[in-house]
Design a protein around this motif. Structure first.
Motif, PDB file in Angstrom:
ATOM      1  N   GLU A  40       0.852  -1.179   0.000  1.00 62.57           N
ATOM      2  CA  GLU A  40       0.000   0.000   0.000  1.00 62.57           C
ATOM      3  C   GLU A  40       0.886   1.226   0.000  1.00 62.57           C
ATOM      4  OE1 GLU A  40      -4.068   1.392   2.312  1.00 62.57           O
ATOM      5  OE2 GLU A  40      -2.502   0.371   3.450  1.00 62.57           O
ATOM      6  N   GLY A  41       0.556   2.206  -0.843  1.00 61.77           N
ATOM      7  CA  GLY A  41       1.328   3.435  -0.880  1.00 61.77           C
ATOM      8  C   GLY A  41       2.480   3.370  -1.861  1.00 61.77           C
ATOM      9  N   LYS A  42       3.154   4.508  -2.014  1.00 60.08           N
ATOM     10  CA  LYS A  42       4.290   4.621  -2.926  1.00 60.08           C
ATOM     11  C   LYS A  42       5.461   3.793  -2.395  1.00 60.08           C
ATOM     12  CE  LYS A  42       6.847   8.366  -5.222  1.00 60.08           C
ATOM     13  NZ  LYS A  42       7.065   9.828  -5.247  1.00 60.08           N
ATOM     14  N   TRP A  43       6.450   3.534  -3.242  1.00 58.02           N
ATOM     15  CA  TRP A  43       7.572   2.647  -2.901  1.00 58.02           C
ATOM     16  C   TRP A  43       8.296   3.063  -1.624  1.00 58.02           C
ATOM     17  CZ3 TRP A  43      12.533   4.419  -2.414  1.00 58.02           C
ATOM     18  CH2 TRP A  43      12.798   5.688  -2.935  1.00 58.02           C
ATOM     19  N   ASP A  44       8.443   4.392  -1.413  1.00 57.10           N
ATOM     20  CA  ASP A  44       9.192   4.823  -0.232  1.00 57.10           C
ATOM     21  C   ASP A  44       8.364   4.659   1.039  1.00 57.10           C
ATOM     22  OD1 ASP A  44       7.470   6.804  -1.137  1.00 57.10           O
ATOM     23  OD2 ASP A  44       8.871   8.455  -0.848  1.00 57.10           O
ATOM     24  N   LYS A  45       7.087   4.915   0.949  1.00 55.75           N
ATOM     25  CA  LYS A  45       6.230   4.759   2.127  1.00 55.75           C
ATOM     26  C   LYS A  45       6.089   3.292   2.526  1.00 55.75           C
ATOM     27  CE  LYS A  45       5.439   9.173   2.310  1.00 55.75           C
ATOM     28  NZ  LYS A  45       6.121   9.987   3.351  1.00 55.75           N
ATOM     29  N   SER A  46       6.195   2.407   1.553  1.00 56.52           N
ATOM     30  CA  SER A  46       6.070   0.974   1.846  1.00 56.52           C
ATOM     31  C   SER A  46       7.428   0.305   2.001  1.00 56.52           C
ATOM     32  CB  SER A  46       5.264   0.285   0.741  1.00 56.52           C
ATOM     33  OG  SER A  46       5.800   0.580  -0.533  1.00 56.52           O
ATOM     34  N   HIS A  47       8.490   1.100   1.982  1.00 53.29           N
ATOM     35  CA  HIS A  47       9.848   0.640   2.284  1.00 53.29           C
ATOM     36  C   HIS A  47      10.313  -0.490   1.357  1.00 53.29           C
ATOM     37  CE1 HIS A  47       9.362   3.232   5.684  1.00 53.29           C
ATOM     38  NE2 HIS A  47       8.429   2.467   6.222  1.00 53.29           N
ATOM     39  N   ILE A  48      10.145  -0.247   0.073  1.00 51.01           N
ATOM     40  CA  ILE A  48      10.548  -1.245  -0.919  1.00 51.01           C
ATOM     41  C   ILE A  48      12.061  -1.364  -0.982  1.00 51.01           C
ATOM     42  CG2 ILE A  48      10.485  -1.848  -3.372  1.00 51.01           C
ATOM     43  CD1 ILE A  48       7.858  -2.277  -1.816  1.00 51.01           C
ATOM     44  N   TRP A  49      12.776  -0.243  -0.841  1.00 49.90           N
ATOM     45  CA  TRP A  49      14.237  -0.340  -0.872  1.00 49.90           C
ATOM     46  C   TRP A  49      14.729  -1.223   0.289  1.00 49.90           C
ATOM     47  CZ3 TRP A  49      17.518   2.496  -4.388  1.00 49.90           C
ATOM     48  CH2 TRP A  49      18.877   2.184  -4.237  1.00 49.90           C
ATOM     49  N   THR A  50      14.175  -1.006   1.465  1.00 46.14           N
ATOM     50  CA  THR A  50      14.565  -1.812   2.612  1.00 46.14           C
ATOM     51  C   THR A  50      14.240  -3.286   2.387  1.00 46.14           C
ATOM     52  OG1 THR A  50      14.218   0.055   4.105  1.00 46.14           O
ATOM     53  CG2 THR A  50      14.271  -2.133   5.103  1.00 46.14           C
ATOM     54  N   ALA A  51      13.101  -3.556   1.770  1.00 48.12           N
ATOM     55  CA  ALA A  51      12.744  -4.943   1.462  1.00 48.12           C
ATOM     56  C   ALA A  51      13.762  -5.560   0.510  1.00 48.12           C
ATOM     57  CB  ALA A  51      11.345  -5.002   0.849  1.00 48.12           C
ATOM     58  N   GLY A  52      14.260  -4.761  -0.437  1.00 51.46           N
ATOM     59  CA  GLY A  52      15.304  -5.253  -1.334  1.00 51.46           C
ATOM     60  C   GLY A  52      16.598  -5.539  -0.600  1.00 51.46           C
ATOM     61  N   THR A  53      16.921  -4.697   0.377  1.00 50.64           N
ATOM     62  CA  THR A  53      18.120  -4.936   1.184  1.00 50.64           C
ATOM     63  C   THR A  53      17.965  -6.212   2.007  1.00 50.64           C
ATOM     64  OG1 THR A  53      18.449  -2.540   1.333  1.00 50.64           O
ATOM     65  CG2 THR A  53      19.685  -3.913   2.870  1.00 50.64           C
ATOM     66  N   ASP A  54      16.764  -6.451   2.516  1.00 52.02           N
ATOM     67  CA  ASP A  54      16.515  -7.698   3.244  1.00 52.02           C
ATOM     68  C   ASP A  54      16.749  -8.912   2.341  1.00 52.02           C
ATOM     69  OD1 ASP A  54      15.843  -6.180   5.436  1.00 52.02           O
ATOM     70  OD2 ASP A  54      13.679  -6.436   5.211  1.00 52.02           O
ATOM     71  N   CYS A  55      16.341  -8.809   1.075  1.00 55.74           N
ATOM     72  CA  CYS A  55      16.594  -9.900   0.124  1.00 55.74           C
ATOM     73  C   CYS A  55      18.092 -10.131  -0.025  1.00 55.74           C
ATOM     74  CB  CYS A  55      16.013  -9.557  -1.247  1.00 55.74           C
ATOM     75  SG  CYS A  55      14.239  -9.679  -1.398  1.00 55.74           S
ATOM     76  N   ALA A  56      18.845  -9.024  -0.117  1.00 53.98           N
ATOM     77  CA  ALA A  56      20.285  -9.114  -0.366  1.00 53.98           C
ATOM     78  C   ALA A  56      21.051  -9.605   0.842  1.00 53.98           C
ATOM     79  CB  ALA A  56      20.815  -7.743  -0.802  1.00 53.98           C
ATOM     80  N   GLU A  57      20.561  -9.279   2.044  1.00 53.52           N
ATOM     81  CA  GLU A  57      21.277  -9.622   3.271  1.00 53.52           C
ATOM     82  C   GLU A  57      20.363 -10.407   4.202  1.00 53.52           C
ATOM     83  OE1 GLU A  57      23.473  -6.304   5.005  1.00 53.52           O
ATOM     84  OE2 GLU A  57      23.223  -5.194   3.116  1.00 53.52           O
ATOM     85  N   PRO A  58      20.124 -11.685   3.899  1.00 50.84           N
ATOM     86  CA  PRO A  58      19.249 -12.484   4.764  1.00 50.84           C
ATOM     87  C   PRO A  58      19.844 -12.652   6.157  1.00 50.84           C
ATOM     88  CG  PRO A  58      20.402 -13.889   3.187  1.00 50.84           C
ATOM     89  CD  PRO A  58      20.680 -12.470   2.782  1.00 50.84           C
ATOM     90  N   LEU A  59      18.983 -12.940   7.110  1.00 50.89           N
ATOM     91  CA  LEU A  59      19.449 -13.196   8.470  1.00 50.89           C
ATOM     92  C   LEU A  59      20.417 -14.378   8.470  1.00 50.89           C
ATOM     93  CD1 LEU A  59      16.084 -12.825  10.440  1.00 50.89           C
ATOM     94  CD2 LEU A  59      17.916 -11.130  10.198  1.00 50.89           C
ATOM     95  N   ILE A  60      21.424 -14.305   9.343  1.00 42.82           N
ATOM     96  CA  ILE A  60      22.472 -15.323   9.423  1.00 42.82           C
ATOM     97  C   ILE A  60      22.318 -16.078  10.730  1.00 42.82           C
ATOM     98  CG2 ILE A  60      24.975 -15.687   9.557  1.00 42.82           C
ATOM     99  CD1 ILE A  60      25.207 -13.015   7.956  1.00 42.82           C
ATOM    100  N   THR A  61      22.464 -17.387  10.676  1.00 45.81           N
ATOM    101  CA  THR A  61      22.348 -18.194  11.891  1.00 45.81           C
ATOM    102  C   THR A  61      23.669 -18.883  12.218  1.00 45.81           C
ATOM    103  OG1 THR A  61      21.578 -20.115  10.629  1.00 45.81           O
ATOM    104  CG2 THR A  61      19.903 -18.640  11.524  1.00 45.81           C
ATOM    105  N   ALA A  62      23.957 -18.992  13.496  1.00 48.44           N
ATOM    106  CA  ALA A  62      25.114 -19.752  13.984  1.00 48.44           C
ATOM    107  C   ALA A  62      24.655 -20.582  15.169  1.00 48.44           C
ATOM    108  CB  ALA A  62      26.248 -18.814  14.382  1.00 48.44           C
TER     109      ALA A  62
END
Length: 870
Positions: A741-763
């Motif tokens: 919902e909303g424009k790309w910046d309001k819906s945090h699309i860039w951040t979602a792309g960063t999440d794709c690039a840097e998935p959570l790491i487990t040890a």
């Protein structure tokens, strides 16, 4: 760039000279300036003992000036193999003033196109390249950026000025195979980047038309009467032509000496041209968008696709490795692996060389550019995997040999709640298991068989703080029951997937397309355009050897449920397209916004896919190229129920709202920028609803007022230089969609792309000591929008680069979990800009305020960092 190109250019030059001899009229008494020089290097071509030729030509032609775009590593080889010429050339290059005869115009480590890689990769191309050049030429200055290829991207003004550049050129008149910048303006423009930074630039003049005799030149490649007359008529007082010769050409001064066409041509460096020749001339402001970078490659071809995927994986891993190594140093006092990271960056940067992307088949079998990219990125991946592993284990008793404690690391500057999975430890094998958080509460989990590595895993929803970690414990015990995601087969044969966010309907009878996608928490918005003749997630393309357009909808598919909740649903869809078997995978998680998709196609032989080009009909001079038009390529299509669609797409440190009515073109002289770097987002006219499409590699996308959003999946046919860009194995690509919902910046699309690039790491750990400091966050930012582009260590300092991806220009409060002696702003070239005021809170935290414009980047230099240890 290419030996075959040099032959063509010399042939073309011969005919242009003959024609020009008949047009000596107005230009007879005119003066023009010229940018000459050399392009290439150890990897892009630089013959042994070529430095001797350059020295001799400079000595024989005292009026000659050269502009160098030579790969920095080249000088290592020259110093070793031809020390005498190296010393003489070094002496000639000692004068780096405007009056000097040699200027280093593109210090990028591997002459990347820039628009097709990450913003952080661009910064490292320059930083590592400058460092290498200064190893050989300590007094080298970098004043003007210019390239022979279309190595341009919209965010360059900010990057260049922070490195100390004062000027730039958007000309590449003799190597336009891969594109060119839009023509604009007169002699000079003030090129304004997306963040508002400007740099004085020589544009491709509005009168600098594309050649009608070739598909790789503008008329500015030589100072012909036609070009010079047009420039003067347009009010350009100091017209300048340009050709950066391929290293290896033996002609010396490209325009010869004396009058040519009756025109007096003066060789100059770019620095001299800007500081002395055109100094004081007016420069109108121009803020081009990424769509003014009119670039193209053989998008969708298997070789280009694999290169782009390999580079993307390595890019993502190295940024993660740097952040993890920095956290390990801050929290665990581990030595920062500078040497290992430098070597990993070197091979990644080489894999971004423009020749890798535009002539991937060049080279001997086993040593083509494509082969080199695989070797280079494998090296980077292995180094980064080792660094990430060592940074996340062997601390506070952590190990990777089993255990029941799981530490989850987050390298993104935002709190995340995402699904993670780990192999079930041997001591819990065949037992019911619960996942317990640091507060002792049981959280939802799900076990499944991972077919990729034949392991039994447990998946759970991990909460991880910004740039930090959290710890979970796996315990034997009666499994708690959770309600969540489900999938079931309906009476009509369709499959219905439900999570708390989505209701998705899959139709096996139509090849497994998505018949409905309802976003429950977005007012039950239906995102599938059911009136469109094309299917959602349909595969469709022109198989020109097999009768025309074929679709995955043409044949029924088989659906298999691979995971059935409550946290994650995964299904496979096995179908055929023109008798070629494919498998699509759809993965969706409870409370997860992103819907992940994957397609694997098992090709048989080398089908032709795209616009047909008959063998033997490819002509260099013919502007029409079959690989341009995406309408004929195999596309994954997404007809969207959004009225009056608008398109936004990201680029390095930038987001552009598209001005294109459609992305389609089929001729070299009408290129449109249809590049998808990480994501493209389509919204309705009011930006009320939208859907973002993410990819695992740089490629092209399709869209038009009467054409649905499409992702380029495959092209097979004639490419550049008449080369057959063939299919020689299976195709596998990953992509994702995110309704919002909303424009790309309001819906945090860039951040979602960063999440794709840097998935959570487990040890995994077997030590209870991990619970002593079960959670920690090194950096928190009070409002969304800022991204941590990189985090590195330099001896005893911590360098943190921040990018304002989605925020406004108001200050953000940044809190560091620890005591810090000093925080300073520094430029990309290391120059200090000033100190930032710090405030200590609670005796354990340090707070600063930082403001910058949208798309701005800032680098913080932290000294004296002290934090609570793991």
């Amino acid at each position: 760039m290419l030996s075959v190109r040099s032959k063509k250019i010399r042939f073309s030059s011969f005919w242009v000279v003959l024609l020009a001899l008949f047009s000596l009229n107005k230009a007879e008494a005119q003066t023009a300036w010229y940018i000459d020089g050399y392009h290439g290097g150890t990897y892009g071509g630089y013959p042994e003992f070529y430095t001797r030729f350059l020295v001799d030509m400079l000595n024989e032609n005292p009026g000659w000036r050269i502009n160098l775009e030579i790969e920095p590593e080249t000088w290592d080889k020259v110093q070793k193999n031809d020390p005498e010429a190296y010393a003489q050339f070094k002496a000639l290059a000692a004068d780096q003033s405007a009056g000097g005869r040699i200027e280093f115009i593109n210090p990028a480590y591997a002459q990347s196109y820039l628009y097709n890689i990450s913003g952080e990769s661009i910064i490292r191309q320059f930083s590592y390249g400058m460092r290498k050049i200064r190893e050989h030429f300590p007094g080298a200055s970098f004043i003007t950026y210019s390239s022979e290829e279309p190595c341009f991207t919209s965010a360059l003004p900010q990057i260049l000025t922070s490195f100390g550049f004062k000027f730039a050129s958007l000309k590449n008149p003799n190597t336009c195979f891969g594109g060119y910048a839009a023509a604009h303006g007169g002699e000079l423009v003030n090129w304004i980047g997306p963040d508002g930074t400007g740099i004085t630039t020589a544009p491709r003049y509005a009168i600098e038309k594309l050649s009608t005799k070739s598909t790789w030149q503008t008329i500015g490649w030589e100072n012909s009467p036609k070009y010079i007359n047009a420039a003067y008529a347009a009010g350009i007082k100091h017209p300048i032509g340009m050709t950066i010769q391929d290293a290896g050409w033996k002609g010396g001064p490209f325009m010869g000496t004396g009058l040519r066409f009756g025109i007096k041509t003066i060789y100059t460096t770019w620095r001299n041209y800007f500081e002395n020749v055109s100094a004081g001339d007016s420069a109108s402001a121009w803020k081009p968008t990424q769509e003014d970078m009119l670039v193209n490659l053989v998008w969708g071809s298997q070789v280009t696709q694999k290169i782009a995927q390999e580079v993307r994986v390595a890019e993502n891993k190295i940024i993660t490795a740097e952040k993890m190594a920095s956290l390990a140093k801050v929290y665990g006092d581990q030595p920062y692996p500078t040497v290992a990271l430098d070597s990993a960056w070197r091979t990644l940067l080489l894999s971004q060389h423009h020749d890798c992307w535009i002539v991937p088949y060049n080279g001997k079998p086993g040593a083509t550019w494509a082969d080199k990219v695989l070797d280079w990125t494998n090296y980077t991946d292995n180094k980064c995997d080792s660094i990430i592993k060592s940074s996340s284990i062997n601390q506070s008793g952590l190990n990777n040999e089993g255990g029941t404690y799981v530490r989850v690391y987050n390298t993104v500057a935002a709190k995340r709640n995402e699904l993670v999975s780990v192999v079930i430890p041997s001591e819990l094998a065949n037992k019911p298991i619960n996942v317990v958080d640091s507060k002792g509460e049981i959280i939802a989990s799900q076990t499944f068989d991972d077919t990729t590595d034949a392991s039994k895993k447990i998946i759970f929803n991990a909460s991880a703080p910004s740039i930090g970690y959290n710890t979970y414990h796996l315990q034997a015990g009666a499994s708690a029951m959770f309600k969540g995601a489900t999938v079931k087969k309906l009476a009509d044969g369709k499959y219905k997937i439900e999570t708390d966010l989505y209701a998705i309907l899959i139709d096996p009878a139509k090849g497994g397309v998505i018949k409905s996608l309802i976003a429950k928490k977005l007012n039950n918005k239906e995102f599938v355009d059911k009136g469109n003749p094309r299917g959602f997630n349909e595969l469709r393309g022109n198989f020109y050897k097999d009768g025309g357009f074929k679709s995955s909808e043409d044949h029924p598919a088989q659906v298999q449920v691979l995971a059935n909740g409550p946290l994650q649903i995964e299904i496979s869809i096995k179908g055929t397209i023109d008798n070629y078997p494919f498998t699509q995978y759809l993965t969706v998680g409870q409370s997860q916004q992103r819907i992940d998709l994957k397609v694997h196609i098992d090709w048989k032989g080398n089908p032709g896919i795209g616009e047909e080009t008959l063998p033997g009909t490819y002509k260099w001079q013919n502007p029409k190229k079959a690989f341009y038009d995406d309408r004929y390529k195999l596309l994954a299509l997404f007809p969207l129920n959004l009225k009056g669609q608008k398109v936004y797409k990201n680029a390095p440190f930038d987001v552009t709202e598209s001005r294109l009515s459609n992305t389609f073109y089929n001729s070299w002289d009408s290129i449109k920028n249809n590049v998808i770097l990480n994501w493209v987002d389509v919204t309705d006219q009011q930006d009320k609803y939208g859907l973002a499409l993410f990819t695992d590699h740089t490629t092209s996308y399709a869209h038009g007022t009467d054409f649905p959003l499409g992702l380029d999946v495959q092209y097979s046919g004639m490419g550049l230089w008449g080369r057959d860009y063939k299919i020689d194995g299976p195709t596998t690509i990953n992509y994702s969609i995110l309704p919002h919902e909303g424009k790309w910046d309001k819906s945090h699309i860039w951040t979602a792309g960063t999440d794709c690039a840097e998935p959570l790491i487990t040890a995994v750990s077997s030590a209870k000591s991990t619970q002593k400091n079960a959670s920690g966050s090194f950096i928190t930012i009070d409002k969304p929008g800022f991204e941590i582009s990189s985090m590195t260590c330099d001896k005893d300092t911590l360098l943190i680069r921040i990018f304002n991806a989605e925020g406004d220009a108001l200050p953000r409060k940044i809190t560091f979990n620890g005591k810090i002696t000093r925080v300073r702003l520094v430029e990309l070239n290391g120059m200090l800009k000033g100190d930032l005021r710090m405030v200590e809170t609670g005796g354990q935290n340090t707070v600063i305020n930082l403001a910058m414009p949208r798309y701005g980047i800032r680098t913080l230099k932290l000294t004296g960092v002290q934090v609570s240890k793991y």
